[in-house]
Design an enzyme around this catalytic site. Structure first.
Site: not given
Ligand code: DSN
Length: 421
Positions: A54, A56, A201, A228, A231, A237
């Site tokens: 943990y 925090e 974003d 994120t 990707k 993730r």
């Molecule tokens: N799930 C992602 C996508 O496929 O674009 C974004 O939330």
């Protein structure tokens, strides 16, 4: 790579699910534009004892003892992220992309304030204020759109007019299904005119920006970037928030913890550091450029073969097929045909789609995962040919079976990291 020998003995049911998923990934083509394969080093870090801790707070300012190594890992993640994206401040604790966006709203807005973002069917994302999300109970969201879905051009004049009327506090650039580049400088000028904060974003294109294959919104003066990390950036993730403004950074840190989240997921934070280290290597630039080359080659191949694409091409890693205009089939129907031949895609809205989100007109495909596997332009032509054969012979189980066998044999030449038990 983990050997899974303990899991095999202790929990055969989950082991069976895991090996099934490994086989699915190894024997299939992953064309979902938001998916990718992590490296062995990222995977090892995710499955590590950092899980047990943990933490925090932030490095040097924690609420629990025993943080010398978590501090070391989180500081490395922060510093590498700052270098990668030319940022002054990075928060690497968001659990995912939507929580990162929500933390920014909470950090920078008061209830009732307005955010201006891209319409979902034109490429925006649920977490940019879709009516089904709870953020719309707290903040107001207004939309901008493409003026021409044939080219993908955004209507920046309409954006300025709406911004003058609605006075957004945040002007949000970002998308999950828009195949073109945004004009960040034009958006920054509009935001400055109405006193809005600029937020990008870049979840889908973070790896392409990190690999210098696409423009970094900070270069045009943007205030905040969310993303994120799993990707095109090819990490674990998770989510991340970046800024170049110290006051905004302080507000974001407070909003993430304690405002919105509890303890960070430290094995993911450490794995983000590993992935960012990989993205700083010269090979990652080659990867990012190849993703775009592959997507654009596949787009050109499909269009030459009569397939109708929204925006008639791509500047990034993804394409949106208009399945109604291409084959008079819904996106869901095409997704199901391709599933039968081990090609994984997702149905997607097209601009102002008259159909429902669960059965829309489009199909989204992307090149990040196949590029990680080592596929290049010749393989894009092979993949495009598999797709067209399957769709053309969708009513013929024998041909679909042949195509699936050919896809599997083809995939075995391109190993997926970590998919061998
Ligand atoms: N799930 C992602 C996508 O496929 O674009 C974004 O939330």
């Amino acid at each position: 790579m983990p050997t899974y020998e303990h899991l095999r003995k202790e929990d055969p049911e989950i082991f069976a699910a895991l090996t099934g998923e490994m086989r699915r990934q190894q024997d299939g083509v992953e064309l979902i534009a938001s998916e990718n394969y992590i490296s062995a080093a990222v995977m090892e870090t995710m499955a590590s004892v950092f899980n047990n801790k943990y933490s925090e707070g932030y490095p040097g300012r924690r609420y629990y003892g025993g943080q010398e190594f978590t501090d070391q890992a989180e500081t490395l993640a922060i510093e590498r992220a700052k270098t990668l994206f030319d940022a002054g401040h990075a928060n690497v604790q968001p659990h995912a992309g939507a929580p990162a966006n929500i933390a920014v709203y909470f950090a920078l807005l008061e209830p009732g304030d307005t955010v201006m973002s891209m319409d979902l069917s034109h490429g925006g994302h649920l977490s940019h204020g879709h009516p089904v999300t709870y953020m719309t109970k707290i903040f107001r969201f207004v939309r901008y759109k493409m003026k021409d879905p044939e080219t993908g051009a955004i209507d920046y004049d309409a954006m300025r007019t709406v911004a003058r009327q609605e006075k957004p506090k945040i002007l949000l650039a970002g998308f999950s299904s828009y195949p073109r580049e945004l004009d960040y400088a034009a958006m920054k000028a509009i935001a400055d005119e109405v006193g809005a904060i600029t937020m990008a974003d870049m979840a889908h294109i973070a790896g392409l920006i990190a690999g210098k294959a696409l423009r970094n919104p900070f270069a045009d003066g943007f205030d905040v970037i969310t993303t994120t990390t799993h990707k095109t950036l090819r990490g674990p993730r998770g989510g991340m928030i970046l800024t170049r403004t110290p006051e905004i950074g302080q507000k974001i840190d407070k909003a993430v913890f304690p405002g919105f989240q509890g303890g960070p997921i430290m094995q993911m934070v450490a794995a983000k550091a590993v992935a960012f280290g990989e993205a700083l290597q010269p090979e990652f630039r080659v990867y990012a450029q190849q993703v775009i080359r592959n997507a654009s080659f596949l787009a050109a191949f499909l269009m030459r073969n009569g397939v109708k694409l929204v925006t008639n091409g791509t500047d990034n890693h993804l394409l949106i097929i208009d399945c109604i205009r291409s084959w008079n089939l819904s996106g869901g129907a095409v997704e199901r045909v391709l599933d039968q031949v081990n090609i994984t895609t997702n149905k997607n809205m097209i601009p102002d789609d008259p159909r429902k989100p669960m059965d829309p007109s489009g199909l989204r495909i992307g090149a990040p995962a196949v590029t990680t596997r080592g596929m290049r332009e010749p393989e894009m032509e092979i993949l495009g040919t598999f797709m067209l054969r399957a769709i053309e012979h969708r009513g013929d189980p024998a041909t679909l079976r042949d195509v699936r066998e050919e896809v599997t044999a083809f995939c075995r030449k391109f190993p997926v990291p970590g998919a061998q038990a």
